[in-house]
Design an enzyme around this catalytic site. Sequence first.
Site, PDB file in Angstrom:
ATOM      1  CB  CYS A 160      -0.666  -0.131   1.282  1.00 43.70           C
ATOM      2  SG  CYS A 160      -0.684   0.191   2.618  1.00 43.70           S
ATOM      3  CB  CYS A 161       1.314   3.635   0.784  1.00 42.16           C
ATOM      4  SG  CYS A 161       1.892   5.655   1.122  1.00 42.16           S
ATOM      5  CB  ILE A 162       5.838   5.089  -1.827  1.00 37.66           C
ATOM      6  CG1 ILE A 162       6.721   5.293  -2.179  1.00 37.66           C
ATOM      7  CG2 ILE A 162       6.465   4.425  -0.281  1.00 37.66           C
ATOM      8  CD1 ILE A 162       6.192   6.060  -3.516  1.00 37.66           C
ATOM      9  N   PRO A 164       4.042   0.047  -3.595  1.00 37.90           N
ATOM     10  CG  PRO A 164       1.849  -0.307  -3.852  1.00 37.90           C
ATOM     11  CD  PRO A 164       2.359   0.506  -2.945  1.00 37.90           C
TER      12      PRO A 164
END
Length: 252
Positions: A160-162, A164
Amino acid sequence: MLAARLLRAAPSGLASLHSSARRLRGARVAVVLSGCGVYDGTEIHEASAILVHLSRGGAEVQMYAPDIPQMHVIDHSKGQPAEAESRNVLVESARIARGKIADLAKLSTKDHDAVIFPGGFGAAKNLSTFAVDGKDCKVNGEVERVLKEFHKAGKPIGLCCISPVLAAKVLSGAEVTVGHEEEEGGKWPYAGTAGAIKALGGKHCVKEVTEAHVDVNNKMVTTPAFMCETELHHIFDGIGAMVKGVLKLTGK
């Protein structure tokens, strides 16, 4: 007579009970942290949301972090580097794990059904060099190993968030989301990350903050989380969708 019947019934009854317990055992999920604090480690709200949703889903959780120095330390009250300080990613991550954490080098795919990476700048600073090098970044060796081993084993990966960007760098052709591809007046301040994911060879899928994208072929589930400027409960709901997707893919 009754006592004799109960004694005779006990073994089969116990066997049935143990069998049910085996069937009800939850998925074993590894959660990989990158420090403690949004600007130089794990985003704490995201990590907590992941742990709550995993608990609700009946999962057995073990947390890990690499035993390495942080890229730098940020004074979160000022948003500025604390020049004289240095901290260890594993030691700082132990704060979130309430001490129950292991070195990432000890994470074995055979011991877990899935792995999840919360966000926070630690994913881009400590687990990789994305914050500095963008599409030319390098990923920590143990992080790369874990991603490749889970992928090869056909076991689900949640990000999640950055975070990936880690999968986009390591796993060719991964389909992920970091939300929208335009800033839209500041609602999506990190929208440029979508372009970096494409440059890394990944496919970016536009999703709302409350949604998760499921890459069925790669058994990967991603959600934008704090890539979006929004209320905390929307972040929580999106992470819930991601965790639910990961647990569903385990088949547990």
